[in-house]
Design a protein around this motif. Sequence first.
Motif, PDB file in Angstrom:
ATOM      1  N   UNK A   1       3.179  -1.120   5.176  1.00 37.74           N
ATOM      2  CA  UNK A   1       2.718  -0.728   3.843  1.00 37.74           C
ATOM      3  C   UNK A   1       3.605  -1.375   2.792  1.00 37.74           C
ATOM      4  N   UNK A   2       2.993  -1.783   1.680  1.00 39.17           N
ATOM      5  CA  UNK A   2       3.746  -2.209   0.503  1.00 39.17           C
ATOM      6  C   UNK A   2       3.076  -1.620  -0.727  1.00 39.17           C
ATOM      7  N   UNK A   3       3.906  -1.106  -1.657  1.00 37.49           N
ATOM      8  CA  UNK A   3       3.401  -0.488  -2.879  1.00 37.49           C
ATOM      9  C   UNK A   3       3.569  -1.460  -4.039  1.00 37.49           C
ATOM     10  N   UNK A   4       2.498  -1.638  -4.806  1.00 33.44           N
ATOM     11  CA  UNK A   4       2.528  -2.518  -5.982  1.00 33.44           C
ATOM     12  C   UNK A   4       2.157  -1.689  -7.206  1.00 33.44           C
ATOM     13  N   UNK A   5       2.944  -1.828  -8.263  1.00 33.21           N
ATOM     14  CA  UNK A   5       2.705  -1.069  -9.493  1.00 33.21           C
ATOM     15  C   UNK A   5       1.966  -1.955 -10.503  1.00 33.21           C
ATOM     16  N   UNK A   6       0.692  -1.652 -10.704  1.00 32.42           N
ATOM     17  CA  UNK A   6      -0.122  -2.390 -11.669  1.00 32.42           C
ATOM     18  C   UNK A   6       0.184  -1.968 -13.108  1.00 32.42           C
ATOM     19  N   UNK A   7       0.783  -0.762 -13.268  1.00 30.31           N
ATOM     20  CA  UNK A   7       0.927  -0.227 -14.607  1.00 30.31           C
ATOM     21  C   UNK A   7      -0.422   0.212 -15.146  1.00 30.31           C
ATOM     22  N   UNK A   8      -0.453   0.712 -16.369  1.00 28.05           N
ATOM     23  CA  UNK A   8      -1.711   1.098 -17.004  1.00 28.05           C
ATOM     24  C   UNK A   8      -2.462   2.145 -16.212  1.00 28.05           C
ATOM     25  N   UNK A   9      -3.781   2.159 -16.335  1.00 29.74           N
ATOM     26  CA  UNK A   9      -4.569   3.207 -15.682  1.00 29.74           C
ATOM     27  C   UNK A   9      -4.599   3.103 -14.157  1.00 29.74           C
ATOM     28  N   UNK A  10      -4.392   1.900 -13.613  1.00 34.94           N
ATOM     29  CA  UNK A  10      -4.424   1.770 -12.145  1.00 34.94           C
ATOM     30  C   UNK A  10      -3.166   2.361 -11.532  1.00 34.94           C
ATOM     31  N   UNK A  11      -2.032   2.030 -12.102  1.00 33.05           N
ATOM     32  CA  UNK A  11      -0.770   2.572 -11.604  1.00 33.05           C
ATOM     33  C   UNK A  11      -0.389   1.999 -10.249  1.00 33.05           C
ATOM     34  N   UNK A  12       0.171   2.820  -9.413  1.00 32.76           N
ATOM     35  CA  UNK A  12       0.713   2.366  -8.127  1.00 32.76           C
ATOM     36  C   UNK A  12      -0.373   2.372  -7.053  1.00 32.76           C
ATOM     37  N   UNK A  13      -0.385   1.271  -6.294  1.00 33.90           N
ATOM     38  CA  UNK A  13      -1.357   1.117  -5.204  1.00 33.90           C
ATOM     39  C   UNK A  13      -0.593   0.755  -3.933  1.00 33.90           C
ATOM     40  N   UNK A  14      -0.893   1.460  -2.847  1.00 36.77           N
ATOM     41  CA  UNK A  14      -0.308   1.155  -1.541  1.00 36.77           C
ATOM     42  C   UNK A  14      -1.269   0.261  -0.773  1.00 36.77           C
ATOM     43  N   UNK A  15      -0.761  -0.892  -0.338  1.00 34.26           N
ATOM     44  CA  UNK A  15      -1.561  -1.794   0.488  1.00 34.26           C
ATOM     45  C   UNK A  15      -1.093  -1.643   1.942  1.00 34.26           C
ATOM     46  N   UNK A  16      -2.038  -1.313   2.816  1.00 31.45           N
ATOM     47  CA  UNK A  16      -1.716  -1.059   4.217  1.00 31.45           C
ATOM     48  C   UNK A  16      -2.331  -2.152   5.082  1.00 31.45           C
ATOM     49  N   UNK A  17      -1.461  -2.888   5.811  1.00 26.13           N
ATOM     50  CA  UNK A  17      -1.944  -3.820   6.829  1.00 26.13           C
ATOM     51  C   UNK A  17      -2.365  -2.970   8.018  1.00 26.13           C
ATOM     52  N   UNK A  18      -3.688  -2.805   8.147  1.00 25.25           N
ATOM     53  CA  UNK A  18      -4.234  -1.747   9.005  1.00 25.25           C
ATOM     54  C   UNK A  18      -4.859  -2.286  10.286  1.00 25.25           C
ATOM     55  N   UNK A  19      -4.396  -3.445  10.723  1.00 22.55           N
ATOM     56  CA  UNK A  19      -4.980  -4.019  11.928  1.00 22.55           C
ATOM     57  C   UNK A  19      -6.115  -4.959  11.590  1.00 22.55           C
TER      58      UNK A  19
ATOM     59  N   UNK B   1     -13.867  -6.404  13.850  1.00 24.12           N
ATOM     60  CA  UNK B   1     -13.447  -5.107  14.364  1.00 24.12           C
ATOM     61  C   UNK B   1     -13.312  -5.159  15.877  1.00 24.12           C
ATOM     62  N   UNK B   2     -12.174  -4.664  16.355  1.00 26.06           N
ATOM     63  CA  UNK B   2     -11.936  -4.603  17.790  1.00 26.06           C
ATOM     64  C   UNK B   2     -11.283  -5.845  18.370  1.00 26.06           C
ATOM     65  N   UNK B   3     -11.066  -6.885  17.576  1.00 27.70           N
ATOM     66  CA  UNK B   3     -10.409  -8.095  18.061  1.00 27.70           C
ATOM     67  C   UNK B   3      -8.905  -7.851  18.089  1.00 27.70           C
ATOM     68  N   UNK B   4      -8.404  -7.384  19.236  1.00 25.42           N
ATOM     69  CA  UNK B   4      -7.013  -6.937  19.324  1.00 25.42           C
ATOM     70  C   UNK B   4      -6.018  -8.087  19.198  1.00 25.42           C
ATOM     71  N   UNK B   5      -6.464  -9.320  19.412  1.00 25.65           N
ATOM     72  CA  UNK B   5      -5.546 -10.454  19.349  1.00 25.65           C
ATOM     73  C   UNK B   5      -5.371 -10.983  17.931  1.00 25.65           C
ATOM     74  N   UNK B   6      -6.142 -10.450  16.971  1.00 26.43           N
ATOM     75  CA  UNK B   6      -6.101 -10.986  15.604  1.00 26.43           C
ATOM     76  C   UNK B   6      -5.995  -9.811  14.634  1.00 26.43           C
ATOM     77  N   UNK B   7      -4.768  -9.443  14.338  1.00 26.69           N
ATOM     78  CA  UNK B   7      -4.526  -8.242  13.546  1.00 26.69           C
ATOM     79  C   UNK B   7      -3.698  -8.516  12.308  1.00 26.69           C
ATOM     80  N   UNK B   8      -4.004  -7.780  11.233  1.00 24.52           N
ATOM     81  CA  UNK B   8      -3.146  -7.779  10.045  1.00 24.52           C
ATOM     82  C   UNK B   8      -1.973  -6.845  10.310  1.00 24.52           C
ATOM     83  N   UNK B   9      -0.739  -7.397  10.289  1.00 19.92           N
ATOM     84  CA  UNK B   9       0.418  -6.598  10.672  1.00 19.92           C
ATOM     85  C   UNK B   9       1.443  -6.443   9.555  1.00 19.92           C
ATOM     86  N   UNK B  10       1.340  -7.245   8.485  1.00 23.81           N
ATOM     87  CA  UNK B  10       2.307  -7.127   7.403  1.00 23.81           C
ATOM     88  C   UNK B  10       1.678  -7.637   6.116  1.00 23.81           C
TER      89      UNK B  10
END
Length: 697
Positions: free
Chosen positions: A448-466, A491-500
């Motif tokens: 997970x990484x948190x990015x602060x957009x400021x303004x009305x959006x504010x803080x957003x957590x981006x999750x590398x979720x596989x 979906x289900x491709x275990x060899x190709x995952x978002x990890x960071x």
Amino acid sequence: MRPALLTLTSILLAVATQRAGAGPADDGGRLRREGQAGGEAVAGAPVSVEYAVVSSGNRVTLYTHVGSVPLKVDSVKLDGTVQGLATSGSASNLRDFTVFATTDTTLYSIKVRVLRRGLELFIAGKIQFPLPFFIHPLAMLGPGLPEGDHAAVGLGPGATGGFALVDVSDAAHPTQVSEVTGIGGATGLVAWQPDASHTYLAAGTSTGFHLYDVTNPGAPVPLDEVPVGVGVSAVAVDDVRDRAVMVVSVGIIQFIDLSDPQNLSLIGTPVPRATQGLDFAFLNGTSTLFTADDSSGWSIWDIDDPASPMIVTSMPMIGIVSTIAETDGAVFVGNRDLGMFTYTVTAPDQVTPAAVYPGFNCRQAYLAEGRLFASTFSGGMQVFSMPPSGEGEMEQLAAWPHISWSGDVVGTTIHSTQGPNGMLRTMDLGNPPAVLDEFDTRGLGYSVEVYDYGGPIGRVAFVADGTSLEALSVNDPADIGALGSFGVTTTGDLARHAVNVEVTALPSAPNQVLAFVACLGFGLKIVDATDPTALTQAGMFSATSVYDVEIADTTAYLADGLTGLRIVDVSDPAMPVELGLFNTPGRALGVTVSGEVAFVADQTSLLALDVSNPASVQLIHRWETTTAQSVDREGDFLAVADGRGGALVFTFGPDQPLDGDLGDLLLGIEGDDSGLDLNHDGAAGVADIVTVINGGL
């Protein structure tokens, strides 16, 4: 004295030259280890009713107790993660008591010094075994077992392995007296005396179960063996009823008849069991087996009848239980994720918890808000004080028990992912162990990484979720909400995952927010995250298997597994251009950058690389680690997740001291690979100092 002065000058020049073999001679940059938190506490032994010794990472610690609470008395640091622990001597006289510990290549003898201010541990002696051998199992043998005058150490890996016997009667000068090789890498050793005139050694190896007569440690005699094609992972001996127990590496407990040591045979009923460790005790007239059952906890068995072994007590635990040892009714259970647990067992069905010695296996370590944060699998999220003390220790400030694979800290809020369960949790740093909110991402929650957009959006957590990148609103950490999702792969491709993931706005396009997603199996995905509710692909860079990404200015640094470190120009996200590649010696799993230096967690080491010229990256310094898998930087400090070795803290710079003596110049400091082999015997050691004294350069 003139020759000695010339010799010293030559040494210093040689040190600069040889250490520069890892990088430019004039950069002076060095890594220096400052501290450690955690580490697997999987080896322990009682010293007396009042004291116990437990390993954690590269430390061996002597504890005393106030009720069930262990209090540290003293500890010593070794040159690597402790793999085995044994004791010898009379607990009634601590001056005569010796602790023996193995790291990957060294057997240490550790003594207790009685001072006015209290007890102190010190390294009395050691013996190093040459590569390619690695030593793991450890057993004591000799008169009055287990208080032996010899140690058996397992040699591995591979078919050329076996064991060595070491005379440890003089703790200051342990001496190898014999060696047996060619029987496979040793995974377990047990010594016992079947009668008053013989000592036997059972060795579980990658080729099977082997029995030796070691009555004369200088000349071990093979008695018989039970070949096992898939290898043996653990052994124990019922010396009361002349039986052995082994765990076949596919997860089956089998029994061996030892009544005729030259004609071994399998007996009883094989029992399927995912067991990593074994020990035996004879309790209340019952042959009792203790098993370390991986993710299922640990168990106590009645094995009086090997044809129908029965579980008497089952002790479920979270985490991975990998070791178990019993001594006089005290059972030490090593949990890789939580530490060392001790119990008092008076009968197979009578178990009383005694104490817990904390420890953990670290998956990710990072620095924020002047603290060290460690994601420790089942050990949860743990927080430690910074900087480390002069002894290299850090005080635990807080802990959250939930599974943690990664985290990010913004202000007083911790954001932690729960790995395979795909959960993002928010937690108040000032209120452990309370959880503010949790959100099921439905994926694998790698990071997970948190990015602060400021303004009305504010803080957003981006999750590398596989299989996807998830954008979640955490502006109110007590109310996590879904914003957007980007499918990284099928979906289900275990060899190709978002990890960071790293999220930033490049100087070349300050109004465009980009998420750089490290993906196993195919490389780097660049996602336009300017509107977190509508994530779209902005570019892609093909690579082997990217585990981590760091962005500095308009340059991406990719930890690309076995390929090494890739350096890529991403000023135009639609057309990334590779600037350079450095093939690291291990597997590049993590990367962080400071100026013109990149630090790479390379599994077997932490690397400092000069990246001022991406087309010609130079190695500045290398520090050996256990299983380095992530690295982070804040200010003057680096934090490394070293797996079984815990969370490590380093500093780096041209002015790092060399611990102040010529011995350090010659031999290198702890974990350092920069010692000098002046006598050309293949290793930096005391003999090289003798070479200097004799003017033999």
